[in-house]
Write a protein that holds these residues in place. Structure first.
Motif, PDB file in Angstrom:
ATOM      1  N   SER A 201      10.647 -25.199  -4.094  1.00 21.55           N
ATOM      2  CA  SER A 201      10.808 -23.774  -4.432  1.00 21.55           C
ATOM      3  C   SER A 201       9.628 -23.295  -5.250  1.00 21.55           C
ATOM      4  CB  SER A 201      12.093 -23.553  -5.226  1.00 21.55           C
ATOM      5  OG  SER A 201      11.906 -23.883  -6.592  1.00 21.55           O
ATOM      6  N   GLY A 202       9.579 -21.989  -5.449  1.00 24.68           N
ATOM      7  CA  GLY A 202       8.615 -21.421  -6.373  1.00 24.68           C
ATOM      8  C   GLY A 202       9.091 -21.648  -7.797  1.00 24.68           C
ATOM      9  N   ALA A 203       8.146 -21.740  -8.719  1.00 28.15           N
ATOM     10  CA  ALA A 203       8.506 -21.890 -10.130  1.00 28.15           C
ATOM     11  C   ALA A 203       9.217 -20.631 -10.614  1.00 28.15           C
ATOM     12  CB  ALA A 203       7.251 -22.152 -10.952  1.00 28.15           C
ATOM     13  N   SER A 204       9.873 -20.713 -11.759  1.00 27.12           N
ATOM     14  CA  SER A 204      10.672 -19.596 -12.260  1.00 27.12           C
ATOM     15  C   SER A 204       9.838 -18.349 -12.503  1.00 27.12           C
ATOM     16  CB  SER A 204      11.399 -19.998 -13.549  1.00 27.12           C
ATOM     17  OG  SER A 204      10.473 -20.363 -14.549  1.00 27.12           O
ATOM     18  N   ASP A 205       8.563 -18.513 -12.906  1.00 23.89           N
ATOM     19  CA  ASP A 205       7.729 -17.338 -13.147  1.00 23.89           C
ATOM     20  C   ASP A 205       7.120 -16.797 -11.860  1.00 23.89           C
ATOM     21  OD1 ASP A 205       6.119 -19.552 -12.793  1.00 23.89           O
ATOM     22  OD2 ASP A 205       4.602 -18.935 -14.239  1.00 23.89           O
ATOM     23  N   VAL A 206       7.277 -17.526 -10.757  1.00 26.16           N
ATOM     24  CA  VAL A 206       6.802 -17.073  -9.444  1.00 26.16           C
ATOM     25  C   VAL A 206       7.911 -16.334  -8.716  1.00 26.16           C
ATOM     26  CG1 VAL A 206       6.056 -17.845  -7.160  1.00 26.16           C
ATOM     27  CG2 VAL A 206       5.042 -18.852  -9.215  1.00 26.16           C
ATOM     28  N   SER A 207       9.076 -16.944  -8.658  1.00 27.56           N
ATOM     29  CA  SER A 207      10.241 -16.319  -8.029  1.00 27.56           C
ATOM     30  C   SER A 207      11.491 -16.806  -8.744  1.00 27.56           C
ATOM     31  CB  SER A 207      10.328 -16.656  -6.542  1.00 27.56           C
ATOM     32  OG  SER A 207      11.544 -16.184  -5.994  1.00 27.56           O
ATOM     33  N   PHE A 208      12.077 -15.924  -9.534  1.00 26.02           N
ATOM     34  CA  PHE A 208      13.272 -16.315 -10.284  1.00 26.02           C
ATOM     35  C   PHE A 208      14.432 -16.613  -9.345  1.00 26.02           C
ATOM     36  CE2 PHE A 208      16.847 -15.392 -13.288  1.00 26.02           C
ATOM     37  CZ  PHE A 208      16.561 -16.427 -14.168  1.00 26.02           C
ATOM     38  N   ALA A 209      14.498 -15.891  -8.232  1.00 23.93           N
ATOM     39  CA  ALA A 209      15.573 -16.125  -7.261  1.00 23.93           C
ATOM     40  C   ALA A 209      15.452 -17.528  -6.671  1.00 23.93           C
ATOM     41  CB  ALA A 209      15.516 -15.075  -6.157  1.00 23.93           C
ATOM     42  N   GLU A 210      14.237 -17.917  -6.269  1.00 26.49           N
ATOM     43  CA  GLU A 210      14.038 -19.260  -5.725  1.00 26.49           C
ATOM     44  C   GLU A 210      14.384 -20.319  -6.763  1.00 26.49           C
ATOM     45  OE1 GLU A 210      10.479 -20.278  -3.694  1.00 26.49           O
ATOM     46  OE2 GLU A 210      10.287 -18.349  -2.676  1.00 26.49           O
ATOM     47  N   HIS A 211      13.994 -20.056  -8.001  1.00 28.28           N
ATOM     48  CA  HIS A 211      14.282 -20.998  -9.084  1.00 28.28           C
ATOM     49  C   HIS A 211      15.798 -21.200  -9.243  1.00 28.28           C
ATOM     50  CE1 HIS A 211      14.367 -22.852 -13.054  1.00 28.28           C
ATOM     51  NE2 HIS A 211      15.093 -21.849 -13.490  1.00 28.28           N
ATOM     52  N   LEU A 212      16.557 -20.117  -9.200  1.00 29.36           N
ATOM     53  CA  LEU A 212      18.017 -20.215  -9.331  1.00 29.36           C
ATOM     54  C   LEU A 212      18.616 -20.986  -8.153  1.00 29.36           C
ATOM     55  CD1 LEU A 212      18.974 -16.625 -10.563  1.00 29.36           C
ATOM     56  CD2 LEU A 212      18.927 -18.733 -11.917  1.00 29.36           C
ATOM     57  N   ARG A 213      18.127 -20.706  -6.953  1.00 26.01           N
ATOM     58  CA  ARG A 213      18.638 -21.407  -5.773  1.00 26.01           C
ATOM     59  C   ARG A 213      18.344 -22.904  -5.878  1.00 26.01           C
ATOM     60  NH1 ARG A 213      15.805 -17.275  -1.430  1.00 26.01           N
ATOM     61  NH2 ARG A 213      17.094 -15.429  -1.905  1.00 26.01           N
ATOM     62  N   ALA A 214      17.093 -23.223  -6.233  1.00 24.60           N
ATOM     63  CA  ALA A 214      16.687 -24.630  -6.302  1.00 24.60           C
ATOM     64  C   ALA A 214      17.463 -25.390  -7.373  1.00 24.60           C
ATOM     65  CB  ALA A 214      15.185 -24.716  -6.571  1.00 24.60           C
ATOM     66  N   SER A 215      17.687 -24.749  -8.507  1.00 22.62           N
ATOM     67  CA  SER A 215      18.436 -25.408  -9.584  1.00 22.62           C
ATOM     68  C   SER A 215      19.853 -25.743  -9.128  1.00 22.62           C
ATOM     69  CB  SER A 215      18.478 -24.512 -10.821  1.00 22.62           C
ATOM     70  OG  SER A 215      17.181 -24.292 -11.339  1.00 22.62           O
TER      71      SER A 215
END
Length: 353
Positions: A201-215
């Motif tokens: 995924s993208g890092a949290s500062d790149v895409s917060f949505a991707e970060h939430l999904r990946a977590s």
């Protein structure tokens, strides 16, 4: 010696001149006040008078400046929309649905789109420009601006985030339930028997949505007994792909991507490396908006764009209603938070081990 010069037409509405209410009034032989009321559909006139005014307005090409009229009255029903680059299909569809819903509810949107933006500086400037137009509220449909950057604007107009979750008091949301989406996808991968999985995924500062999904993917996979390699990459879909395939060569059987763009990048790289999908490696994504995703058989999750757009505009309309301030006794109680869950698309890019 002869000379030539160009000049603007003296005819109202001629090239270079904007037709005004005064032009329409003069052509119809009425006062400016009468023309103004007739064009707004207010007041009572003889039918032939109103017909004459409307006919002259149409002949001259008069277009009412709605925002200017509202500003003169000390108000505006126009809402500012800040949108991430609409070339992304997910944001393009969200833009269309927001426009449709706003039109249905009688709201006007003035839109600013933002592409790549380091640390949200351009987005903050865009918000200042929108406020300079005296918009009545702001709909923010990009995850690239932080709560700290948004909060100062919430003191001036109502703000609704469309798509991304927000925790700051006073900023309303209609958002995708990204943790649930990550959990749903990971549960599907576990049900196929995968126990060595890469999450990209993208890092949290790149895409917060991707970060939430990946977590959420990682947490669900670990709870299900899987070994997880978590890769946080940059904004480009190709970033992190080489590391993901290296993990596949070391034994991982599935690569879970936090977006469909990353999923496609992994599939292209897999083909180039001589790996078949899903024979050698299963691959999943998230968004479900890419044109042709069904033909490609992408295993993904279709985000509920339509529901989020409808809720965002409905919330803004409610916030702009005259009695909005009386709905609750405190900001924390009145802040609207609406989460929407999408639909799992099993596809054919993920298969049983």
């Amino acid at each position: 010696m002869s000379s030539s010069s160009s000049s603007l037409s003296s005819e109202p509405g001629g090239p270079g001149l904007r037709v005004t209410v005064s032009d329409v009034a003069a052509a119809a032989g009425v006062s400016r006040a009468t023309a103004t009321r007739a064009l707004k559909g207010e007041g009572r006139f003889a039918p032939e008078t109103q017909e004459r005014i409307l006919a002259e307005a149409e002949r001259l090409g008069y277009v009412r400046n709605t925002m200017a009229a509202e500003l003169a009255a000390g108000r505006t029903g126009t809402v500012g929309l800040m949108l991430r680059d609409a070339s992304n299909p997910a944001y393009g569809l969200l833009f269309s649905r927001l426009q449709d819903e706003a039109h249905r509810r009688g709201l006007d949107l003035v839109t600013v789109t933002i592409g790549a933006d380091e640390q949200g500086a351009e987005q903050v400037n865009a918000l200042h420009r929108l406020l300079g137009m005296r918009v009545a509220g702001l709909i923010v449909a990009t995850g690239g601006i932080t709560a700290a950057q948004l909060e100062p604007f919430a003191d001036q107009v109502p703000i609704v985030r469309a798509g991304r979750v927000e925790t700051a008091t006073g900023i309303h949301t209609a958002h995708y339930d990204d943790p649930s989406h990550g959990t749903m996808l990971a549960s599907h991968v576990l049900s196929l028997g995968h126990r060595n999985v890469v999450v990209l995924s993208g890092a949290s500062d790149v895409s917060f949505a991707e970060h939430l999904r990946a977590s959420a993917m990682r947490e669900t996979l670990v709870a299900g007994g899987a070994s997880v390699t978590l890769l946080s990459a940059g904004a480009a879909p190709t970033e992190g792909v080489d590391e993901a395939l290296a993990a596949v060569r070391d034994g991982a059987t599935a690569v879970m991507c936090a977006s469909d763009y990353r999923q496609l990048a992994v599939m292209r790289a897999s083909r180039a490396a001589g790996l078949s999908v899903p024979g050698d490696v299963s691959v999943t994504g998230c968004d479900g908006i890419l044109p042709g995703a069904d033909l490609l058989g992408l295993t993904t999750l279709r985000i509920p764009v339509e529901a989020v757009a409808a809720a965002a505009v409905e919330t803004m309309q409610r916030l702009l209603s005259p009695d909005a301030d009386s709905d609750s006794d405190s900001d924390s109680e009145s802040t609207v938070r609406q989460a929407f869950v999408g639909t799992l698309v099993p596809g054919t890019t993920a298969a049983a081990v």
